[in-house]
Enzyme design. Structure first.
Site, mmCIF file in Angstrom:
data_model
loop_
_atom_site.group_PDB
_atom_site.id
_atom_site.type_symbol
_atom_site.label_atom_id
_atom_site.label_comp_id
_atom_site.label_asym_id
_atom_site.label_seq_id
_atom_site.Cartn_x
_atom_site.Cartn_y
_atom_site.Cartn_z
ATOM 1 N N VAL A 56 0.866 -1.183 0.000
ATOM 2 C CA VAL A 56 0.000 0.000 0.000
ATOM 3 C C VAL A 56 0.902 1.232 0.000
ATOM 4 C CG1 VAL A 56 -1.834 1.224 1.227
ATOM 5 C CG2 VAL A 56 -1.729 -1.287 1.329
ATOM 6 N N THR A 58 2.359 4.926 0.364
ATOM 7 C CA THR A 58 2.206 6.117 1.195
ATOM 8 C C THR A 58 2.334 7.365 0.313
ATOM 9 O OG1 THR A 58 4.566 5.950 1.681
ATOM 10 C CG2 THR A 58 3.054 5.077 3.323
ATOM 11 N N ILE A 82 4.291 -1.574 3.588
ATOM 12 C CA ILE A 82 4.233 -0.122 3.379
ATOM 13 C C ILE A 82 5.149 0.268 2.222
ATOM 14 C CG2 ILE A 82 4.577 2.133 4.456
ATOM 15 C CD1 ILE A 82 2.218 0.434 5.613
ATOM 16 N N LYS A 83 4.509 0.793 1.181
ATOM 17 C CA LYS A 83 5.265 1.179 -0.015
ATOM 18 C C LYS A 83 5.697 2.639 0.141
ATOM 19 C CE LYS A 83 4.709 0.050 -4.886
ATOM 20 N NZ LYS A 83 3.718 -0.051 -5.954
ATOM 21 N N VAL A 84 6.983 2.856 -0.066
ATOM 22 C CA VAL A 84 7.561 4.171 0.199
ATOM 23 C C VAL A 84 8.368 4.587 -1.030
ATOM 24 C CG1 VAL A 84 9.159 5.411 1.719
ATOM 25 C CG2 VAL A 84 7.736 3.581 2.657
#
Ligand code: E4P
Length: 215
Positions: A56, A58, A82-84
């Site tokens: 997902v 950010t 968490i995709k950054v």
């Protein structure tokens, strides 16, 4: 090699899951826009189908903002990654999240050095974008090869997630190089089943079987 599906389209994900081909899912803001549904509801619906990791993305521009966003996203499912985006604040957030044991995926990676930094920040996944590099005249597959070499040299555990896949040969070459994961759009996943000789062979066998089954 693991296959993730690069989609936020719940029906496509369900279909690929039913074929036993989905080890995880990657989403991004564009895919969420295309799917046309609420972000949270979409991720929750995907999470109800897929047990594996769901990335997902950010949107925060500071490490603190990304970290806060992540705290919310991890409540949306049991296996949220968490995709950054790849930049200094993003990698700061990756370190904070890694310290908390929250898995991360560093996205929009276009150079081996960016991938090295992601591994040093303790990212769970790194996403080199093959197709977008090919689009501007660079060799996306060479990037995967360079990252594989660097990660093997130093025994980094960050997993190489081949992204921005545009055709079956991208999947083939990424597998030959040893990418850990390919995230594949639904239409390309379907193409992997096919070979013209298989289709021709099936047609011949069916026609021949018809001839003797009516004897
Ligand atoms: C996956 O994590 C990426 O967001 C995706 O593969 C990008 O693909 P595109 O270059 O086709 O948009």
């Amino acid at each position: 090699m693991q296959f993730f599906i690069d989609s936020a389209h719940v029906a496509d994900i369900q279909a690929a899951h039913d074929m036993g081909l989905v080890d995880g899912v990657t989403t991004n803001p564009t895919l969420i826009k295309k799917a046309g549904q609420d972000h949270k509801q979409t991720i929750q619906a995907i999470s109800a189908i897929v047990d594996g990791p769901i990335s997902v993305e950010t949107l925060g521009t500071t490490a603190d903002a990304i970290y806060k966003e992540a705290q919310e996203y991890v409540t949306w499912g049991t296996n949220i990654v968490i995709k950054v985006v790849m930049n200094a604040e993003g990698l700061k957030a990756v370190r904070l999240l890694a310290n908390d044991g929250i898995p991360t995926n560093v996205t929009l990676v276009f150079s081996p050095l960016q991938a090295l930094l992601a591994a040093k920040a303790n990212a769970t996944y790194v996403s080199p974008f093959l197709g977008r590099l090919d689009d501007v005249g660079y060799n996306g597959m060479e990037l995967i090869q360079h990252i594989r070499t660097i990660y093997t040299n130093y025994n980094y555990s960050t997993r190489i997630l081949a992204a921005s896949i545009r055709h079956p040969v991208h999947v083939l070459e990424a597998a030959r190089i040893g990418a850990d994961v390919a995230t594949v759009p639904a239409d390309i996943l379907k193409k992997l089943f096919h070979h013209p000789l298989t289709d021709a062979g099936i047609a011949t066998f069916m026609a021949d079987a018809k001839a003797w089954s009516s004897r």
